[in-house]
Design a protein around this motif. Structure first.
Motif, PDB file in Angstrom:
ATOM      1  N   PRO A 140      38.649  48.148  42.407  1.00 22.49           N
ATOM      2  CA  PRO A 140      39.214  48.314  43.750  1.00 22.49           C
ATOM      3  C   PRO A 140      40.122  49.544  43.769  1.00 22.49           C
ATOM      4  O   PRO A 140      40.504  50.038  42.698  1.00 22.49           O
ATOM      5  N   ILE A 163      48.448  44.321  45.078  1.00 22.85           N
ATOM      6  CA  ILE A 163      48.877  43.395  44.028  1.00 22.85           C
ATOM      7  C   ILE A 163      49.456  44.286  42.925  1.00 22.85           C
ATOM      8  O   ILE A 163      48.879  45.322  42.584  1.00 22.85           O
ATOM      9  N   LYS A 170      49.879  38.550  30.460  1.00 20.17           N
ATOM     10  CA  LYS A 170      48.671  37.737  30.694  1.00 20.17           C
ATOM     11  C   LYS A 170      49.054  36.485  31.480  1.00 20.17           C
ATOM     12  O   LYS A 170      50.242  36.224  31.684  1.00 20.17           O
ATOM     13  N   GLY A 172      48.820  35.798  34.521  1.00 11.73           N
ATOM     14  CA  GLY A 172      49.430  36.002  35.839  1.00 11.73           C
ATOM     15  C   GLY A 172      50.919  36.321  35.765  1.00 11.73           C
ATOM     16  O   GLY A 172      51.563  36.518  36.799  1.00 11.73           O
ATOM     17  N   THR A 173      51.467  36.406  34.561  1.00  2.94           N
ATOM     18  CA  THR A 173      52.905  36.629  34.397  1.00  2.94           C
ATOM     19  C   THR A 173      53.348  37.950  35.019  1.00  2.94           C
ATOM     20  O   THR A 173      52.742  38.998  34.775  1.00  2.94           O
ATOM     21  N   GLN A 203      47.179  47.638  43.009  1.00  2.00           N
ATOM     22  CA  GLN A 203      45.750  47.589  43.317  1.00  2.00           C
ATOM     23  C   GLN A 203      45.542  46.924  44.670  1.00  2.00           C
ATOM     24  O   GLN A 203      46.323  46.042  45.049  1.00  2.00           O
ATOM     25  N   LYS A 204      44.500  47.329  45.357  1.00  2.00           N
ATOM     26  CA  LYS A 204      44.157  46.667  46.613  1.00  2.00           C
ATOM     27  C   LYS A 204      43.992  45.172  46.365  1.00  2.00           C
ATOM     28  O   LYS A 204      43.250  44.769  45.467  1.00  2.00           O
ATOM     29  N   TYR A 205      44.685  44.379  47.148  1.00  2.88           N
ATOM     30  CA  TYR A 205      44.514  42.926  47.031  1.00  2.88           C
ATOM     31  C   TYR A 205      43.244  42.540  47.771  1.00  2.88           C
ATOM     32  O   TYR A 205      43.129  42.727  48.974  1.00  2.88           O
ATOM     33  N   ASN A 209      39.845  36.716  47.036  1.00  6.51           N
ATOM     34  CA  ASN A 209      40.465  35.986  45.941  1.00  6.51           C
ATOM     35  C   ASN A 209      41.101  34.677  46.409  1.00  6.51           C
ATOM     36  O   ASN A 209      41.083  33.690  45.686  1.00  6.51           O
ATOM     37  N   ASP A 214      38.695  34.339  41.316  1.00  9.30           N
ATOM     38  CA  ASP A 214      38.051  35.368  40.501  1.00  9.30           C
ATOM     39  C   ASP A 214      37.025  34.715  39.589  1.00  9.30           C
ATOM     40  O   ASP A 214      36.951  33.484  39.501  1.00  9.30           O
ATOM     41  N   PHE A 237      48.580  32.978  44.912  1.00 10.29           N
ATOM     42  CA  PHE A 237      47.556  34.015  45.063  1.00 10.29           C
ATOM     43  C   PHE A 237      46.866  34.327  43.746  1.00 10.29           C
ATOM     44  O   PHE A 237      45.830  34.975  43.725  1.00 10.29           O
ATOM     45  N   ARG A 238      47.442  33.876  42.630  1.00 11.33           N
ATOM     46  CA  ARG A 238      46.798  34.125  41.332  1.00 11.33           C
ATOM     47  C   ARG A 238      45.935  32.913  40.960  1.00 11.33           C
ATOM     48  O   ARG A 238      46.371  31.783  41.128  1.00 11.33           O
ATOM     49  N   VAL A 280      36.735  40.080  40.884  1.00  6.54           N
ATOM     50  CA  VAL A 280      36.983  39.508  42.214  1.00  6.54           C
ATOM     51  C   VAL A 280      36.065  40.220  43.198  1.00  6.54           C
ATOM     52  O   VAL A 280      36.077  41.462  43.267  1.00  6.54           O
ATOM     53  N   GLU A 286      40.106  43.278  35.515  1.00  3.49           N
ATOM     54  CA  GLU A 286      40.730  43.232  34.197  1.00  3.49           C
ATOM     55  C   GLU A 286      39.669  43.009  33.120  1.00  3.49           C
ATOM     56  O   GLU A 286      38.667  42.346  33.371  1.00  3.49           O
TER      57      GLU A 286
HETATM   58  N1  LIG Z   1      42.880  43.270  43.024  1.00  5.64           N
HETATM   59  C1  LIG Z   1      43.023  41.949  43.141  1.00  5.64           C
HETATM   60  N2  LIG Z   1      42.685  41.332  44.307  1.00  5.64           N
HETATM   61  C2  LIG Z   1      42.841  39.994  44.462  1.00  5.64           C
HETATM   62  N3  LIG Z   1      43.322  39.182  43.514  1.00  5.64           N
HETATM   63  C3  LIG Z   1      43.667  39.732  42.332  1.00  5.64           C
HETATM   64  C4  LIG Z   1      43.531  41.139  42.084  1.00  5.64           C
HETATM   65  N4  LIG Z   1      43.957  41.382  40.824  1.00  5.64           N
HETATM   66  C5  LIG Z   1      44.346  40.190  40.320  1.00  5.64           C
HETATM   67  N5  LIG Z   1      44.174  39.197  41.214  1.00  5.64           N
HETATM   68  C6  LIG Z   1      44.466  37.764  41.033  1.00  5.64           C
HETATM   69  O1  LIG Z   1      45.552  37.643  40.126  1.00  5.64           O
HETATM   70  C7  LIG Z   1      45.125  36.974  38.930  1.00  5.64           C
HETATM   71  C8  LIG Z   1      45.770  37.617  37.698  1.00  5.64           C
HETATM   72  O2  LIG Z   1      45.416  38.991  37.595  1.00  5.64           O
HETATM   73  P1  LIG Z   1      44.849  39.652  36.254  1.00  5.64           P
HETATM   74  O3  LIG Z   1      43.638  38.917  35.806  1.00  5.64           O
HETATM   75  O4  LIG Z   1      44.688  41.089  36.510  1.00  5.64           O
HETATM   76  O5  LIG Z   1      46.012  39.510  35.180  1.00  5.64           O
HETATM   77  P2  LIG Z   1      46.382  38.268  34.224  1.00  5.64           P
HETATM   78  O6  LIG Z   1      45.742  37.082  34.721  1.00  5.64           O
HETATM   79  O7  LIG Z   1      47.844  38.225  34.088  1.00  5.64           O
HETATM   80  O8  LIG Z   1      45.705  38.509  32.887  1.00  5.64           O
HETATM   81  P3  LIG Z   1      44.897  37.428  31.971  1.00  5.64           P
HETATM   82  O9  LIG Z   1      43.545  37.241  32.559  1.00  5.64           O
HETATM   83  O10 LIG Z   1      44.915  38.172  30.701  1.00  5.64           O
HETATM   84  O11 LIG Z   1      45.639  36.143  31.882  1.00  5.64           O
HETATM   85  C9  LIG Z   1      43.623  37.080  38.928  1.00  5.64           C
HETATM   86  O12 LIG Z   1      43.044  36.023  38.220  1.00  5.64           O
HETATM   87  C10 LIG Z   1      43.289  37.063  40.414  1.00  5.64           C
HETATM   88  O13 LIG Z   1      43.252  35.737  40.910  1.00  5.64           O
END
Ligand SMILES: Nc1ncnc2c1ncn2[C@@H]1O[C@H](COP(=O)(O)OP(=O)(O)OP(=O)(O)O)[C@@H](O)[C@H]1O
Ligand SMILES: [Mg+2]
Length: 316
Positions: A140, A163, A170, A172-173, A203-205, A209, A214, A237-238, A280, A286
């Motif tokens: 994105p 976002i 990792k 979502g922290t 990054q564009k949200y 999601n 994801d 949102f994560r 996503v 990632e």
């Molecule tokens: N560009 C995006 N648009 C929408 N949702 C997103 C985006 N980037 C991340 N997210 C949401 O946030 C969550 C966490 O982001 P990301 O996977 O990048 O890092 P993380 O989860 O901290 O890393 P890990 O997978 O190592 O635990 C994703 O699972 C997704 O639900």
């Protein structure tokens, strides 16, 4: 890897402390279990117990028997010369800090005699957030910066929800959502970049999601061994499972298959044999290379056993 000693491999798993591991849902444990069932010798090693002394890389290691149902049981404690292992599976979780960097440099000393997975060089190269920048056609709209002004400008120009992610975490922290219309943008960006002193990814949200979550796609040696969808819990949102997300069975779309085919050569070139992609709405967000998870979820969701493929690969 040493000769073709198919029988009784000696495999060391470098991991976080046992007491921190939720063994019922742990991917490392599932691989240890399968390897143990095939008669291989399994060692559990904490980074703090690895040391280099008198020309040898040693570790105070626990020989273990591990299982998703029964947890990790220590059979004996040994001081191991890590060179006596056939394989070292580095499964240490982020944060990817200086200690993690040193760990990769230390494990690299074992190559090429010992097969280290993922390759220490690859793990250093592929920062889990930044590595996607090598595949611009699949990501994105994204900016990486430590400058609050640049990030705010990016959002104004694109008129999008953002976002914001730290580069070393990792689960979502530390991730924040910055809606286009938010009132306290300056404060949020300032906090995330620590007033311009820390690099982040903005990054564009992708709105899909919130409804579809994801997709975690597990790749072994560049091939898909499983995928599942993670839906965020209400009000979050994560979609991370550690934050209450729900795992659902998933199939790959044609677009996702093309995405995988296009990134495969680079992953393999960089020695990244066991990775977890997060996608996503068909966009790569990632590439998890340190300690990708998902096997236990796939066993639970589909009754399949992707860990058998992992151990087949280690044996081969
Ligand atoms: N560009 C995006 N648009 C929408 N949702 C997103 C985006 N980037 C991340 N997210 C949401 O946030 C969550 C966490 O982001 P990301 O996977 O990048 O890092 P993380 O989860 O901290 O890393 P890990 O997978 O190592 O635990 C994703 O699972 C997704 O639900
Ligand atoms: Mg993720």
């Amino acid at each position: 890897m040493k000769n073709n000693r198919k029988h009784r491999l000696r495999i060391g798993f470098v991991m976080d402390p046992i007491r921190k591991i939720l063994y019922r849902e742990d991917t490392s444990v599932s691989i240890m279990e399968e390897a143990g069932n095939r008669g291989h010798r399994i060692y559990y090693i904490e980074p703090k117990n690895i040391f280099f002394k008198a020309g040898r890389l040693l570790a105070l290691a626990n020989r273990v028997r591990a299982g998703l149902k029964n947890g990790i049981h220590v059979l004996s404690e040994e001081t191991l010369d890590l060179r006596s292992l056939d394989i070292v599976f580095n499964r240490k979780d982020p944060p990817f800090d200086l200690s993690y960097l040193y760990l990769t440099q230390i494990l690299e000393l074992l190559e090429p005699d010992v097969f280290v997975i993922n390759s220490p060089r690859g793990v250093r190269k592929a920062n889990e957030k930044l590595y996607i920048l090598s595949f611009p056609q699949w990501i994105p709209p994204t900016i990486v910066s430590n400058n609050p002004v640049q990030i705010a400008r990016f959002q104004r120009e694109k008129k999008i929800d953002l976002i914001l992610k730290p580069l070393d975490q990792k689960g979502g922290t530390g991730i924040a959502l910055l809606p286009y219309g938010a009132s306290d943008k300056k404060r949020t960006i300032g906090k995330m970049t620590r007033r311009g002193s820390r690099w982040i990814m903005a990054q564009k949200y992708l709105a899909q999601n919130s409804t579809h979550g994801d997709k975690r796609i597990l790749l072994l040696n560049g091939k898909v061994i499983g995928a599942f969808q993670r839906i965020p819990k209400k009000g979050e949102f994560r979609s991370n499972l550690s934050l209450g997300g729900t795992a659902l069975p998933a199939r790959l779309t044609q677009r996702e298959k093309r995405l995988i085919a296009s990134i495969r050569p680079k992953l393999l070139k960089d020695g990244l044999y066991f990775v977890g992609l997060d996608v996503v709405a068909g966009y790569l967000i990632e590439i998890n290379v340190t300690s990708p998870a998902g096997i236990a979820e796939l066993i639970e969701l589909e009754g399949r056993h992707p860990e058998t493929s992992v151990v087949n690969f280690l044996e081969a």
